[in-house]
Design an enzyme around this catalytic site. Sequence first.
Site, mmCIF file in Angstrom:
data_model
loop_
_atom_site.group_PDB
_atom_site.id
_atom_site.type_symbol
_atom_site.label_atom_id
_atom_site.label_comp_id
_atom_site.label_asym_id
_atom_site.label_seq_id
_atom_site.Cartn_x
_atom_site.Cartn_y
_atom_site.Cartn_z
ATOM 1 N N HIS A 558 -49.205 61.678 44.396
ATOM 2 C CA HIS A 558 -49.925 60.689 43.589
ATOM 3 C C HIS A 558 -51.405 60.654 43.973
ATOM 4 C CE1 HIS A 558 -50.156 56.800 41.323
ATOM 5 N NE2 HIS A 558 -51.169 56.609 42.159
ATOM 6 N N GLU A 559 -51.679 60.500 45.262
ATOM 7 C CA GLU A 559 -53.064 60.373 45.704
ATOM 8 C C GLU A 559 -53.848 61.669 45.506
ATOM 9 O OE1 GLU A 559 -54.222 57.559 46.175
ATOM 10 O OE2 GLU A 559 -52.368 56.433 46.416
ATOM 11 N N HIS A 562 -55.381 61.783 42.117
ATOM 12 C CA HIS A 562 -56.700 61.151 42.072
ATOM 13 C C HIS A 562 -57.767 62.094 42.627
ATOM 14 C CE1 HIS A 562 -55.506 57.239 40.699
ATOM 15 N NE2 HIS A 562 -54.774 56.960 41.755
ATOM 16 N N HIS A 565 -58.839 64.756 40.272
ATOM 17 C CA HIS A 565 -59.667 64.164 39.222
ATOM 18 C C HIS A 565 -61.111 64.063 39.710
ATOM 19 C CE1 HIS A 565 -59.750 60.866 35.846
ATOM 20 N NE2 HIS A 565 -60.390 61.957 35.506
#
Length: 775
Positions: A558-559, A562, A565
């Site tokens: 999940h992290e 980020h 991105h």
Amino acid sequence: MIARPARDVLSSATKKQFRFRGCLAARHEPYHTSTSRAGQVAILPATTDDKTLVSVFDSPRSNAKLSAFATTGLFNHSTVTHPRALNSIAQGTLIRAHVLTNRILRAKESREELFKVVKNLDRLSDMLCSVIDLCELVRNSHPDRAWVEAANDAYEGLCQTMNELNTHVGLYDVLKIVLSDPEIVKSLSPEAYRTAMIFWNDFEKSAINLPAKEREEFVALSSEIISLGRMFLEETTAARPPAKIPPSDLAGLKDKGMGVRLQLQAQFTQRDLHVYPGSLQAQMIMRSAPAEEARRRVYIASHSSTPEQIELLERMLSTRARLARLVGRESFAAMALDDKMAKNPTNVARFLDSLMDRSRPYARRALRNLSMRKQEHLHTPPFPTIQAWDRDYYCPPEPPAPPIPLPRLTFGTVLMGLSRLFRHLYGIHLRPVKPIAGEVWHSDVHKLEVVDEERGVIGLIYADVFARRGKASGAAHYTVRCSRRTDDDDVQGDNDELTRMYPDLIKQSEEFEAVGRGPIPGLPGTYQQPLVVLLCEFARPSLGAAVLEWHEVMTLFHEMGHAMHSMIGRTEYQNVSGTRCPTDFVELPSILMEHFLNSRQVLSLFHADSTSSSSQPIGNHDEDPCHSIDTYAQIMLAALDQIYHSPAALQPGFDSTRKLARLHDEKGLIPYVPGTSFQTQFGHLFGYGATYYSYLFDRAIASRVWKDVFSSSPLSRETGERYKQEVLRYGGGKDPWEMVSALLKAPELASGDAEAMATVGRWKIEDEVGLPGRH
């Protein structure tokens, strides 16, 4: 003016938001995956860099210490070698910010300068942001109290300047001139225009066009909301009075460890057992006490509030509503949603109603199954009502598990898998490098270069993943430095008498700002290199490598969504770089990364020697029968958030508990329990007021993107490149609806109207019921 927080995680409810914060490698030929014989997918072999991740991250470091002889400062800033440096850099930055502000204010005197206003506003934002974001990271991670206190002081001083700029009438007037000039507007790139409109909208939200008295009231109300919010958050975790459980209600506990001990304690004392909400004993009773009364008492105790706690929440909600009315908005939700994908409360309602309609049959089916279990257990007439305290007993939450058997996954092994995945999708991999003495704040911290096969090192990730005293809890992605084009800054135009009065402070600030700049092959100009920090609290191994639980693997994926991105969203303006995008869009890349863990091909990347994998999809290996109940509960919370931030918050006699009960009566599937008031523990009401729907919304979009774009070929470079080009590379510099519409080839979504919101609501259940259950 408001900006995206540097820390991108839903639980970061205490974080302020700001707008005015605000090396080349050898070129490689692009890699391509191919499909071999039927059912097998060719996989790129693990490279030396990939395998080095395992050896570096899985080597024991428990006795490692930072060198006392630092040769550089934090994040390779040569001047940040001592806590006092933060104060000096902050002072120099404030002086430079004052000078740049004056330059922008004088722009109305020069047409040439008017063309530079948007760029200079973004520079001003980045100038302050770069120091604030560094201080925010230090506040939450540094083990030395002197550093933390220095970071706090610098942070508060810079934030005060931010607040002044947020309501600066002069800056607003200059921007109004710029946006009213057709020639200047025409000269702006789409990214520059979007940046300008972000500033404009945030100014408008700050009561900038109201008389001085109303602006003062706006500032006072904003400060009051922050104060009330902090107190509210403290109360969300405050201890609740214990439930008193008679010894007779502890008979037959299914837990044979703690349960037996509690039974013996009750038999010995012959007194009611005091069970505190949130304790291990409370959790055990909710899962294993056959006596319904014991569970009922614990549930009520766990969801109780004092009148003062309820009054505190309602004051925060009414103050927000007053703030919105002051700037001419009907409600706080209308004010908060104006710059989100949802646009307005009506559209959020369409999304949530659609989501409820599609989710309700599945949740009812799951509750019917629980009712049958309860009937069998208690020998009642058919289909007894499932109460709130029955959920965990008849369907105990289970920790998430991998969809197929896997060997023990060490931290290094998971990073290797991520690096291999990024190489397949984007032609990007992770390369560990040894930090220079003084570059990191703790010996646990590792440094990763993010390497593009054509452009070399495109960014840096610092990983601080083990729990320790004084470190922030939870997992989070901190943006410490954003992408921004810098060669066209025209710093010479900032010259001012003030800069000549404080040469040393100015020099420190300029040297701080100059770190991490360089060219990007294939792009004109010079850019800031993005730098992010990954903070987690994984258990530190006492010996050997850290072995991750499956939920920790999910967290890491999940992290890192980020992080990618931030790395790929290399925009010219920092206000739209990487994760600086709307709240209801920012979680899409991170949630999508979790979906890759449902692919055999992706899971095979955890094996260093794997070169092929079955392309057969993974079935519903362990579908949680109660997942749909939990999803529906999340929808109810999102609906409650909308009610609390509607015009109702200013109605005479507004009662948050009555609103909660009414919502359950009208749309709930499990009856409301009289005497309970869970809303005082709903901490996201502060940090994500009127936007709690965002996580569900991004889950729905991510589910559809996975299903329609990636699921059939999750390692396809062509597909990964399309996602990179249609979504990631824009950061927040393009309308998210246009990005999603292009990626899914669904032009009907581009307008982002109420029907588009309803459509996304219908996706949720269509995709999620087929996914393995996760708690």
